[in-house]
Design an enzyme around this catalytic site. Structure first.
Site, PDB file in Angstrom:
ATOM      1  N   ASP A 147       0.834  -1.209   0.000  1.00 55.29           N
ATOM      2  CA  ASP A 147       0.000   0.000   0.000  1.00 55.29           C
ATOM      3  C   ASP A 147       0.864   1.254   0.000  1.00 55.29           C
ATOM      4  O   ASP A 147       0.618   2.181   0.757  1.00 55.29           O
ATOM      5  CB  ASP A 147      -0.945   0.006   1.192  1.00 55.29           C
ATOM      6  CG  ASP A 147      -2.007   1.099   1.045  1.00 55.29           C
ATOM      7  OD1 ASP A 147      -2.451   1.327  -0.100  1.00 55.29           O
ATOM      8  OD2 ASP A 147      -2.344   1.739   2.041  1.00 55.29           O
ATOM      9  N   LYS A 149       1.867   4.619  -1.310  1.00 59.86           N
ATOM     10  CA  LYS A 149       1.322   5.733  -2.089  1.00 59.86           C
ATOM     11  C   LYS A 149       1.786   7.009  -1.393  1.00 59.86           C
ATOM     12  O   LYS A 149       2.198   6.955  -0.225  1.00 59.86           O
ATOM     13  CB  LYS A 149      -0.201   5.652  -2.177  1.00 59.86           C
ATOM     14  CG  LYS A 149      -0.904   5.462  -0.864  1.00 59.86           C
ATOM     15  CD  LYS A 149      -2.365   5.137  -1.117  1.00 59.86           C
ATOM     16  CE  LYS A 149      -3.083   4.852   0.186  1.00 59.86           C
ATOM     17  NZ  LYS A 149      -4.408   4.319  -0.002  1.00 59.86           N
ATOM     18  N   ASN A 152       1.231   7.742   2.231  1.00 56.86           N
ATOM     19  CA  ASN A 152       1.888   6.907   3.238  1.00 56.86           C
ATOM     20  C   ASN A 152       3.381   7.181   3.330  1.00 56.86           C
ATOM     21  O   ASN A 152       4.118   6.407   3.932  1.00 56.86           O
ATOM     22  CB  ASN A 152       1.679   5.420   2.917  1.00 56.86           C
ATOM     23  CG  ASN A 152       0.264   4.981   3.222  1.00 56.86           C
ATOM     24  OD1 ASN A 152      -0.455   5.683   3.919  1.00 56.86           O
ATOM     25  ND2 ASN A 152      -0.135   3.842   2.699  1.00 56.86           N
ATOM     26  N   ASP A 165       2.797   3.687   7.891  1.00 57.32           N
ATOM     27  CA  ASP A 165       1.543   2.946   7.756  1.00 57.32           C
ATOM     28  C   ASP A 165       1.705   1.566   7.161  1.00 57.32           C
ATOM     29  O   ASP A 165       1.462   1.359   5.970  1.00 57.32           O
ATOM     30  CB  ASP A 165       0.545   3.735   6.892  1.00 57.32           C
ATOM     31  CG  ASP A 165      -0.087   4.829   7.706  1.00 57.32           C
ATOM     32  OD1 ASP A 165       0.139   4.857   8.922  1.00 57.32           O
ATOM     33  OD2 ASP A 165      -0.819   5.638   7.124  1.00 57.32           O
ATOM     34  N   THR A 182      -7.740   4.193  -3.413  1.00 63.25           N
ATOM     35  CA  THR A 182      -7.463   4.312  -4.834  1.00 63.25           C
ATOM     36  C   THR A 182      -6.818   3.048  -5.381  1.00 63.25           C
ATOM     37  O   THR A 182      -6.059   2.388  -4.689  1.00 63.25           O
ATOM     38  CB  THR A 182      -6.551   5.533  -5.082  1.00 63.25           C
ATOM     39  OG1 THR A 182      -6.141   5.513  -6.431  1.00 63.25           O
ATOM     40  CG2 THR A 182      -5.325   5.534  -4.199  1.00 63.25           C
TER      41      THR A 182
HETATM   42  P1  AMP Z   1      -2.634   9.320   9.855  1.00 70.42           P
HETATM   43  O1  AMP Z   1      -3.663   9.043  10.903  1.00 70.42           O
HETATM   44  O2  AMP Z   1      -1.467   8.371   9.919  1.00 70.42           O
HETATM   45  O3  AMP Z   1      -3.210   9.460   8.481  1.00 70.42           O
HETATM   46  O4  AMP Z   1      -2.003  10.745  10.234  1.00 70.42           O
HETATM   47  C1  AMP Z   1      -2.737  11.932  10.187  1.00 70.42           C
HETATM   48  C2  AMP Z   1      -1.790  13.070   9.860  1.00 70.42           C
HETATM   49  O5  AMP Z   1      -0.842  13.251  10.913  1.00 70.42           O
HETATM   50  C3  AMP Z   1      -0.992  12.861   8.597  1.00 70.42           C
HETATM   51  O6  AMP Z   1      -1.656  13.501   7.574  1.00 70.42           O
HETATM   52  C4  AMP Z   1       0.343  13.524   8.863  1.00 70.42           C
HETATM   53  O7  AMP Z   1       0.330  14.841   8.364  1.00 70.42           O
HETATM   54  C5  AMP Z   1       0.440  13.580  10.369  1.00 70.42           C
HETATM   55  N1  AMP Z   1       1.408  12.573  10.843  1.00 70.42           N
HETATM   56  C6  AMP Z   1       1.177  11.248  11.007  1.00 70.42           C
HETATM   57  N2  AMP Z   1       2.275  10.618  11.455  1.00 70.42           N
HETATM   58  C7  AMP Z   1       3.233  11.562  11.592  1.00 70.42           C
HETATM   59  C8  AMP Z   1       4.616  11.544  12.003  1.00 70.42           C
HETATM   60  N3  AMP Z   1       5.195  10.403  12.361  1.00 70.42           N
HETATM   61  N4  AMP Z   1       5.294  12.707  11.998  1.00 70.42           N
HETATM   62  C9  AMP Z   1       4.679  13.854  11.602  1.00 70.42           C
HETATM   63  N5  AMP Z   1       3.401  13.942  11.202  1.00 70.42           N
HETATM   64  C10 AMP Z   1       2.677  12.818  11.182  1.00 70.42           C
END
Ligand code: AMP
Length: 286
Positions: A147, A149, A152, A165, A182
């Site tokens: 996955d 993309k 991620n 992820d 997608t």
């Molecule tokens: P997710 O739930 O993994 O989709 O994360 C939501 C948002 O948090 C993402 O769009 C990133 O912008 C931010 N984010 C997630 N993990 C990190 C990380 N390890 N460091 C910085 N920003 C993060």
């Protein structure tokens, strides 16, 4: 300076005592996913900066993702590579699961790509080389990501790419306004529901290389059925703008091959002249 202190502190992980929320000072929100939120946080004792992902247990239960989440956390916590987002540990309370993640100051590569439209050949080759190295490491550990993309992929403060992820968040957000994620990055054998192996990730590298350089994935279409048809037919064409080198197009053609056994291997990607001539040897590009 910050980086060497972080490296030093990193040696302190993992630890024997279970983590709890009391171990962290919580800072600004970094983002929001379907199952929870991500915050900047500092581990009090070491002062080490991390990203703390807070997942709501009821959401995980609602979507019956308990087993998948457990499996993926197990996988990610065992991976230790400069281009794979570290999962340092996790803990939970009555309503939440907390993931202690490596902090990526640069945020999502997807946002950068949306902002600037397409990447330079130097940036694209650097990210493709980083991804290839990360995937070679994962494959060696019998992990197929499946996955990959831009959503991620995260960037650290030096512009180094990190794969994030490991699968469970596949369903977490569909930031591209598609019904259920997608198809764009999936290999023909996956969209046709045939048996697949590591070579699916090699196909995805070809799709990403194209998207980095042109700003859109190669088999994009109005709807999922048309994308499906284009993937299965390997309906590949190169727009005249932006101008892209012959070598880059050659690499893309060698990866977007229907017969998975004929796709360029990860080792050969790293030896490809376009990568050799364009990728930053340190994997950083700010
Ligand atoms: P997710 O739930 O993994 O989709 O994360 C939501 C948002 O948090 C993402 O769009 C990133 O912008 C931010 N984010 C997630 N993990 C990190 C990380 N390890 N460091 C910085 N920003 C993060």
């Amino acid at each position: 300076m910050a980086s060497s202190r972080n490296k030093e502190n990193q040696q302190k992980y993992p630890r024997d005592k279970p983590w709890s929320l009391d171990d962290f000072e919580i800072g600004k929100p970094l983002g929001k996913g379907k199952f929870g939120r991500v915050y900047l946080a500092r581990e009090k004792k070491s002062q080490y900066i991390v990203a703390l992902k807070v997942i709501f247990k009821d959401q995980i239960e609602k979507y019956k993702l308990n087993n998948q989440l457990g499996r993926e956390m197990e996988i990610q916590s065992k991976l230790n590579h400069p281009n794979v987002l570290r999962l340092f540990g996790w803990f939970h309370d009555a309503h939440h699961i907390y993931l202690i993640l490596e902090y990526c100051h640069g945020g999502e590569l997807y946002k950068l790509l949306s902002k600037i439209g397409h990447l330079s050949e130097h940036q694209a080759a650097t990210y493709i080389a980083s991804l290839t190295k990360a995937l070679a490491y994962c494959h060696q550990k019998n992990v197929i990501h499946r996955d990959i993309k831009p959503e991620n992929l995260l960037l650290d403060f030096e512009g180094r790419l990190k794969i994030a992820d490991f699968g469970w968040s596949v369903q977490s957000t569909s930031k591209r306004k598609t019904m259920c994620g997608t198809l764009d990055y999936l290999a023909p054998e996956m969209v046709e529901n045939r048996a697949h192996d590591y070579a699916v990730d090699n196909w995805t590298l070809g799709v990403l290389c194209y998207e980095f350089l042109y700003g859109a994935p190669p088999f994009e279409a109005e709807n999922q059925i048309d994308t499906f048809k284009r993937i299965v037919a390997v309906d590949l064409s190169f727009p005249s703008t932006p101008p892209v080198s012959v070598e880059a197009k050659n690499l893309i053609r060698l990866l977007l091959v229907k017969d998975s056994s004929k796709r360029l291997s990860l080792q050969k990607i790293l030896e490809h002249p376009w990568i050799v001539q364009n990728a930053d040897p340190n994997g950083t590009c700010n």
